[in-house]
Structures are given as structure tokens and as C-alpha cells.
Design a protein around this motif. Structure first.
Motif, short mmCIF file in Angstrom:
data_model
loop_
_atom_site.label_atom_id
_atom_site.label_comp_id
_atom_site.label_asym_id
_atom_site.label_seq_id
_atom_site.Cartn_x
_atom_site.Cartn_y
_atom_site.Cartn_z
N THR A 219 0.81 -1.22 0.00
CA THR A 219 0.00 0.00 0.00
C THR A 219 0.84 1.26 0.00
O THR A 219 0.54 2.22 -0.73
CB THR A 219 -0.95 0.01 1.22
OG1 THR A 219 -1.71 -1.20 1.23
CG2 THR A 219 -1.88 1.20 1.16
N GLU A 220 1.89 1.30 0.81
CA GLU A 220 2.64 2.54 0.95
C GLU A 220 3.31 2.97 -0.35
O GLU A 220 3.22 4.13 -0.77
CB GLU A 220 3.70 2.40 2.06
CG GLU A 220 4.44 3.70 2.37
CD GLU A 220 3.50 4.84 2.75
OE1 GLU A 220 3.76 5.97 2.29
OE2 GLU A 220 2.52 4.60 3.46
N ARG A 223 0.66 4.11 -2.70
CA ARG A 223 0.16 5.44 -2.35
C ARG A 223 1.08 6.52 -2.92
O ARG A 223 0.61 7.49 -3.55
CB ARG A 223 0.08 5.58 -0.82
CG ARG A 223 -0.45 6.91 -0.35
CD ARG A 223 -0.42 7.00 1.17
NE ARG A 223 -1.32 6.05 1.78
CZ ARG A 223 -0.96 5.10 2.64
NH1 ARG A 223 0.31 4.97 2.97
NH2 ARG A 223 -1.85 4.29 3.14
N GLU A 224 2.36 6.36 -2.74
CA GLU A 224 3.31 7.36 -3.25
C GLU A 224 3.24 7.46 -4.77
O GLU A 224 3.26 8.56 -5.34
CB GLU A 224 4.73 6.98 -2.80
CG GLU A 224 4.93 7.08 -1.29
CD GLU A 224 6.28 6.52 -0.86
OE1 GLU A 224 7.07 6.12 -1.75
OE2 GLU A 224 6.54 6.48 0.35
N LEU A 227 -0.27 9.12 -5.86
CA LEU A 227 -0.34 10.55 -5.53
C LEU A 227 0.53 11.35 -6.48
O LEU A 227 0.17 12.45 -6.91
CB LEU A 227 0.08 10.78 -4.09
CG LEU A 227 -0.92 10.31 -3.02
CD1 LEU A 227 -0.34 10.47 -1.62
CD2 LEU A 227 -2.24 11.08 -3.14
N GLU A 231 -0.96 14.18 -9.06
CA GLU A 231 -0.44 15.54 -9.02
C GLU A 231 0.11 15.96 -10.39
O GLU A 231 -0.08 17.09 -10.83
CB GLU A 231 0.66 15.64 -7.96
CG GLU A 231 1.28 17.02 -7.81
CD GLU A 231 0.29 18.08 -7.32
OE1 GLU A 231 0.65 19.27 -7.38
OE2 GLU A 231 -0.83 17.72 -6.89
N GLY A 259 -6.09 8.44 -5.36
CA GLY A 259 -5.08 8.97 -4.44
C GLY A 259 -5.64 9.19 -3.05
O GLY A 259 -5.01 8.83 -2.04
N ARG A 260 -6.83 9.76 -2.96
CA ARG A 260 -7.47 9.97 -1.66
C ARG A 260 -7.80 8.65 -0.98
O ARG A 260 -7.61 8.49 0.23
CB ARG A 260 -8.74 10.80 -1.82
CG ARG A 260 -8.53 12.30 -1.94
CD ARG A 260 -9.85 13.04 -1.77
NE ARG A 260 -10.44 12.81 -0.45
CZ ARG A 260 -11.68 13.19 -0.12
NH1 ARG A 260 -12.44 13.81 -1.00
NH2 ARG A 260 -12.15 12.95 1.10
N LEU A 262 -6.30 5.83 -1.24
CA LEU A 262 -5.05 5.28 -0.70
C LEU A 262 -4.57 6.08 0.49
O LEU A 262 -4.18 5.52 1.52
CB LEU A 262 -3.98 5.26 -1.80
CG LEU A 262 -4.10 4.17 -2.85
CD1 LEU A 262 -3.27 4.52 -4.09
CD2 LEU A 262 -3.66 2.83 -2.29
N GLN A 263 -4.58 7.40 0.37
CA GLN A 263 -4.07 8.27 1.42
C GLN A 263 -4.89 8.13 2.70
O GLN A 263 -4.34 8.16 3.82
CB GLN A 263 -4.10 9.73 0.94
CG GLN A 263 -3.45 10.72 1.89
CD GLN A 263 -1.94 10.56 1.93
OE1 GLN A 263 -1.34 9.93 1.07
NE2 GLN A 263 -1.32 11.13 2.97
N GLU A 264 -6.19 7.95 2.58
CA GLU A 264 -7.08 7.91 3.74
C GLU A 264 -7.33 6.49 4.25
O GLU A 264 -8.13 6.30 5.17
CB GLU A 264 -8.41 8.59 3.38
CG GLU A 264 -8.23 10.07 3.06
CD GLU A 264 -9.50 10.73 2.51
OE1 GLU A 264 -10.57 10.08 2.53
OE2 GLU A 264 -9.41 11.89 2.07
#
Length: 278
Positions: A219-220, A223-224, A227, A231, A259-260, A262-264
């Protein structure tokens, strides 16, 4: 109900003459259409988070080599199958619910000189048109999210594997922090999204006879990656060659939501290798 879901999924992914759309985009960025390589296609044909890098990681974890016959379930426009054939020399059979994707996959594979190692079929992953026990590896990336009957799906994957065969999965799973924000790349609404949590996937696999040999939470890094992609699209717009060619202009909103999500912690990513030990 199943037919309605399948029709909705096909509508989500279908784009008329997608192969020609991809070729036009390649020509626009200066590629010679008579001398294409799998790498030229990578920005559009590895339709999953982290693209080719994730495919290669899973392939190494699954121990692919030139002796393996792989079934790629949810093969899309053929990016993964071409990558596996080129990098590992294996024979790959792809199957996808969306007929336009299979036609594009065959055409693009011929363009890059890999038609002798790959072939494609249209079909439903929960009712595979293959005999029992014929594949060394069954492979699926970002597919199960669209399939409601997970038990039937994994039972079918188990059925077509040879004894001691390998199941390789890279999938989006339900996260701990709330429901998914839509639209996302695999679904424009909850009607065609069927995520399970990691522990549920583990139970499903074991219930149909798989033994899990490796499980990685990616996941990490996902996520990067996403995102950064979202962007870049926000600042620069769509590149000439990208996933928006498959999903249309609302891919920008899909990317932002992904992105959201994953981030959340609304979704997580799992890489799983399992074995059929009979």
C-alpha cells in the motif's frame, strides 16, 4: 443479476476501437508503428497501480520462467502478458470480459513481435473456458474488485491450475478507514465494485484449497506512486499516452479519488502468491 453486473463492467471498460486509439497516440509521440516494443506501450497497457514495476515484482515472487504456461485473468489490452512473455519467455494465455480489449491485445502483441507467445480469449473469470489442470500459473492483477462471486472466482482459478501450480495476485482490497470514494479506475459507482478485506481474501483462498506462501502489503509504495501520478495530471494534464485512453476524460477525477482512497486508508494493496498443493 450477474449478467447485469457483467454488462455494467463491460460498459465501464469498453471503448470503441481502442487499439486504433492507442496506435494513434503512439504515432503522436513519435513512435514508429512498424517497430514498436513492449516498453513503448507500457504507459497505457499495464492498467494497474505501479504498472510494469508491480508486474515484475509479482512475476519474480511467483517464480516465472520459460517453462511456465500462464493464464492471465483480466488481461486487458495485453500489457502484462507481453511483459511476462518478453521478460521471462513464458507462454501466456489471456482472458478478459471486454471483447475490445482482447482484439486490441492481439493486434498490439503482433505489432511487437510476440504473437507466437501470447493468445487471447473473451470470457468470464467465474466460468473459464479451459479444461481442468492445464496452467502452471494463474495470474490476476486488479481484477477481483469487479467480481461479486469471489468463491466461484477463486474456485475456477484453482480448477484450471495444475497440481503444485501457482496463483499470483496483485489486487485492490478494502481498507480499514471507510468506504471508497467514486469514481475510481475500476468502477464509476459502488454497483460494480466488490472489495474484500485482506483477511477475507485469505479465508476465500484457503476455503477453495489454496495454501498461501507469500503475502505482501504494498500500500505505501502504491500510495506514493498514485499521488505522484494524480499531481502530475493536475499540473500538466494528460500525457499523450496513458490510462485515460482506456477510460476517457473522467480518468482525472478517478485518479484524484484513487489517491485519496489510498491516502485515507479506504483501500489497501496486496501482492499474494499461493499454491495448489494437490
Amino acid at each position: 443479476m450477474l449478467n447485469q453486473v457483467n454488462e455494467a463492467i463491460q460498459t465501464h471498460y469498453s471503448r470503441l476501437d481502442v487499439g486504433s486509439v492507442i496506435l494513434a497516440a503512439l504515432e503522436k509521440v513519435g513512435k514508429d508503428l512498424d517497430h514498436l516494443t513492449p516498453e513503448d506501450l507500457a504507459p497505457v497497457d499495464e492498467f494497474h497501480i505501479r504498472g510494469r514495476a508491480a508486474t515484475l515484482e509479482l512475476a519474480r515472487a511467483a517464480g516465472l520462467d520459460a517453462n511456465k504456461h500462464v493464464l492471465d485473468v483480466g488481461s486487458g489490452v495485453g500489457g502484462t502478458s507481453r511483459c511476462l512473455a518478453k521478460e521471462f519467455g513464458c507462454r501466456v494465455t489471456g482472458i478478459d470480459l471486454t471483447d475490445e480489449y482482447g482484439l486490441a491485445a492481439a493486434m498490439l502483441s503482433s505489432k511487437v513481435g510476440l504473437a507466437d507467445l501470447v493468445d487471447y480469449h473473451q470470457g468470464d473469470a467465474t466460468n473459464l473456458p479451459f479444461d481442468d489442470g492445464i496452467f502452471d500459473v494463474v495470474w490476476t492483477e486488479h481484477v477481483a474488485m469487479n467480481i461479486p462471486d469471489k468463491t466461484k472466482l477463486y474456485a475456477e482459478l484453482h480448477r484450471v491450475l495444475k497440481p503444485n501450480g501457482t496463483l499470483a495476485i496483485y489486487d485492490v482490497l478494502a481498507g480499514p478507514s471507510g468506504t471508497v470514494l467514486f469514481p475510481v479506475p475500476w468502477a464509476r459507482s459502488p454497483d460494480t465494485s466488490f472489495l474484500v478485506r485482506p483477511h477475507e481474501l485469505r479465508m476465500l483462498l484457503e476455503s477453495v484449497g489454496f495454501t498461501i506462501s507469500e503475502w505482501s502489503d504494498t500500500t505505501e509504495v502504491a500510495r506514493e506512486w498514485f499521488l505522484s501520478l494524480a499531481e502530475k495530471i493536475r499540473k500538466e494534464g494528460f500525457p499523450p499516452l496513458g490510462f485515460h485512453l482506456l477510460l476517457g476524460r473522467d480518468f482525472q477525477e478517478m485518479a484524484q479519488n484513487q489517491g485519496r482512497n489510498l491516502q485515507e486508508g479506504r483501500i489497501v494493496l496486496g501482492q499474494v502468491v499461493a499454491r495448489k498443493l494437490i
